[in-house]
Design an enzyme around this catalytic site. Sequence first.
Site, PDB file in Angstrom:
ATOM      1  N   ASP A   1      -8.538  -3.781 -13.706  1.00 57.58           N
ATOM      2  CA  ASP A   1      -8.785  -4.355 -12.380  1.00 57.58           C
ATOM      3  C   ASP A   1      -8.155  -5.742 -12.338  1.00 57.58           C
ATOM      4  O   ASP A   1      -8.554  -6.641 -13.080  1.00 57.58           O
ATOM      5  CB  ASP A   1     -10.291  -4.436 -12.142  1.00 57.58           C
ATOM      6  CG  ASP A   1     -10.649  -4.971 -10.761  1.00 57.58           C
ATOM      7  OD1 ASP A   1      -9.759  -5.467 -10.045  1.00 57.58           O
ATOM      8  OD2 ASP A   1     -11.848  -4.919 -10.410  1.00 57.58           O
TER       9      ASP A   1
ATOM     10  N   ASN B   1       3.101  -6.198 -10.044  1.00 58.65           N
ATOM     11  CA  ASN B   1       3.362  -5.442  -8.827  1.00 58.65           C
ATOM     12  C   ASN B   1       2.130  -5.198  -7.976  1.00 58.65           C
ATOM     13  O   ASN B   1       2.226  -5.128  -6.750  1.00 58.65           O
ATOM     14  CB  ASN B   1       3.994  -4.090  -9.206  1.00 58.65           C
ATOM     15  CG  ASN B   1       3.989  -3.117  -8.056  1.00 58.65           C
ATOM     16  OD1 ASN B   1       4.748  -3.257  -7.095  1.00 58.65           O
ATOM     17  ND2 ASN B   1       3.115  -2.115  -8.123  1.00 58.65           N
TER      18      ASN B   1
ATOM     19  N   TYR C   1      -1.792 -12.291   3.279  1.00 59.63           N
ATOM     20  CA  TYR C   1      -0.712 -11.646   2.527  1.00 59.63           C
ATOM     21  C   TYR C   1       0.513 -12.555   2.441  1.00 59.63           C
ATOM     22  O   TYR C   1       1.076 -12.768   1.366  1.00 59.63           O
ATOM     23  CB  TYR C   1      -0.348 -10.323   3.204  1.00 59.63           C
ATOM     24  CG  TYR C   1       0.691  -9.514   2.456  1.00 59.63           C
ATOM     25  CD1 TYR C   1       0.328  -8.738   1.365  1.00 59.63           C
ATOM     26  CD2 TYR C   1       2.027  -9.518   2.848  1.00 59.63           C
ATOM     27  CE1 TYR C   1       1.265  -7.986   0.675  1.00 59.63           C
ATOM     28  CE2 TYR C   1       2.974  -8.777   2.167  1.00 59.63           C
ATOM     29  CZ  TYR C   1       2.590  -8.011   1.080  1.00 59.63           C
ATOM     30  OH  TYR C   1       3.529  -7.271   0.400  1.00 59.63           O
TER      31      TYR C   1
ATOM     32  N   LYS D   1       2.364 -14.304  -0.903  1.00 55.35           N
ATOM     33  CA  LYS D   1       3.740 -13.976  -1.284  1.00 55.35           C
ATOM     34  C   LYS D   1       4.622 -15.228  -1.326  1.00 55.35           C
ATOM     35  O   LYS D   1       5.540 -15.320  -2.151  1.00 55.35           O
ATOM     36  CB  LYS D   1       4.314 -12.907  -0.353  1.00 55.35           C
ATOM     37  CG  LYS D   1       3.640 -11.546  -0.510  1.00 55.35           C
ATOM     38  CD  LYS D   1       3.655 -11.063  -1.954  1.00 55.35           C
ATOM     39  CE  LYS D   1       3.027  -9.693  -2.118  1.00 55.35           C
ATOM     40  NZ  LYS D   1       3.076  -9.204  -3.516  1.00 55.35           N
TER      41      LYS D   1
END
Length: 251
Positions: free
Chosen positions: A61, A88, A156, A160
């Site tokens: 996890d 990833n 998000y 990133k």
Amino acid sequence: MSEAAKIAVVTGAGTGVGRAAALALMKVGFTVVLVGRRLDKLQETQKLGESIGKSLPVVADMTDPASIAALFAKVTETYGRLDLLFNNAGMGAPAVPFEDLPLAQWQAVVNTNLTGPFLCTQHAFRIMKDQKPRGGRIINNGSISAHAPRPFSAAYTSTKHAITGLTKASNLDGRAYDIAVGQVDIGNAATPMTERMVEGVLQPDGRKIPEPRMDAKAVGDAVAYMATLPLDANVLSMTVMASKMPFVGRG
């Protein structure tokens, strides 16, 4: 070491880009530790790759520091070294107005997309700097969102952008130990995460329109290319995107 003896860890290897990258790495000779939360999905990836290379499914996890530590302890115990880490695994948040995004949802995305890769990179550094031959490579999954956001994507997109900072900082800090760090920024790979794009995805002008996608294999092949470079060469940043997606230019 021969390519066949090299060990790779791929997080989020049960589906999508992670699966494509794991299969591509097996094809070029890496033994791949397949990491994810669902053993059945990891075993599917293992079965798909059993005719082309070796792999080991390990459930972990990415939001749990103890689980991450156990993962890398398993890698060290089983193989005694680590040559490649592909950070990833990731997630998004519901597309809601910025002011309505719950703090818990923000923190979940940060924990998975940023803190998880940070912890994995720390463990990889510790292994790579002490092993013989010394060094290795780390590849981070960025995103088109590391350059430009979509509407209602604050969590998000922020992570990133932060991954780009992590890539550059760890690349700099890894120089002394022959650790090369790079990033692949992906746009509209055909994965479960992008299925909504087939029906239509929100644009800045308020319209919802379908967007072209590309085969995730293209991303896997790009990761394999980066992974097989000699350590005196590095792809710091690569963008792999659907050719006709609305990213370059205005729509």
